[in-house]
Design an enzyme around this catalytic site. Sequence first.
Site, short mmCIF file in Angstrom:
data_model
loop_
_atom_site.label_atom_id
_atom_site.label_comp_id
_atom_site.label_asym_id
_atom_site.label_seq_id
_atom_site.Cartn_x
_atom_site.Cartn_y
_atom_site.Cartn_z
N ILE A 112 0.82 -1.25 0.02
CA ILE A 112 -0.06 -0.03 0.03
C ILE A 112 0.90 1.27 0.01
O ILE A 112 1.83 1.14 0.97
CB ILE A 112 -1.05 0.15 1.27
CG1 ILE A 112 -1.99 -1.21 1.22
CG2 ILE A 112 -1.64 1.27 1.19
CD1 ILE A 112 -1.66 -2.00 2.31
N CYS A 113 0.51 2.08 -0.70
CA CYS A 113 1.41 3.51 -0.85
C CYS A 113 2.98 3.14 -1.02
O CYS A 113 3.32 2.42 -1.68
CB CYS A 113 0.88 4.24 0.11
SG CYS A 113 1.38 5.90 0.31
N THR A 114 3.53 4.01 -0.31
CA THR A 114 5.04 3.62 -0.22
C THR A 114 5.65 2.51 0.27
O THR A 114 6.74 2.21 0.61
CB THR A 114 5.64 5.01 0.67
OG1 THR A 114 5.29 4.90 1.91
CG2 THR A 114 5.42 6.32 -0.04
N THR A 132 2.92 3.62 -6.53
CA THR A 132 2.96 4.03 -5.37
C THR A 132 2.38 5.17 -5.40
O THR A 132 1.72 5.86 -6.36
CB THR A 132 4.57 4.00 -5.03
OG1 THR A 132 4.43 4.20 -3.45
CG2 THR A 132 5.35 4.95 -5.50
#
Length: 195
Positions: A112-114, A132
Site C-alpha cells: 500500500i502506498c510507499t 506507489t
Amino acid sequence: MQENHTQRTVAMVLFDDVLMLDVTGPMDAFAIANRFLPEDQHYRLVTVAEGQGTIRGSCGLKVMADLRLEQLPARIDLLLVPGGPGAYHVALPAIERWLPAAVDRARRFGAICTGAFVLGRSGLLDGYRCTTHWNYVERLAQAFPEAKVESDQIYVIDRCLITSGGITAGIDLALAVVAEDHGKALALEVAKVLL
C-alpha cells in the site's frame, strides 16, 4: 488453532513509523466484507512485526502486532506491506530479509502506498508492474530500475503482485481483492459502507 481452509488469511506487516491509514483502511475493508460473508468464508486478518514490541505509527498511535515475523502462518492468501515514513526513510533489514521467503508462502502479495519501497529493497518488484503514492513514483522508479513503475494508477495488479497509489488507494486495493475473491456485488456493498 486449526486454520479453516476456505478462509483467506490476510497478513499486514507492521513497523515503526508506519502510516496507520495504510494499515486500517484495507483491514477495515476486509473486516466489513466479513459482515456479508458466511463465517467459513471470512477473511482472517493478522498483523505481523519484528520482535514482540509495540509499534508506534507515524501519527503516534501505538499498536501491538498479533504475531512475530517468524510466526507467519504457513498459508497466506495475501501479504501486505503498508507505507509511511518508516517504509521510505529507513531500511527495515529484518523485514526485508524475511519478506522473500514469506512471499513464497503467499498466494498474493503487495504494498500500500510507499510500502512498495520495502518490497523493492527486498528484490520483490523486479520485473513487475507496480505503483506507489504519486509523490514518490519517480523516486521508486529511480531506486528500482528493474521495476516497471506506473504513474496515475489507483492500483496495479501484475500476476501475484498488487500495489496501490496514495494512502486511501489502499482501500481501493482491498476492494479489488474482495471483488476478485467474492464478486463485484460484494465489493460494491463494502464500498457503500465505507462511503
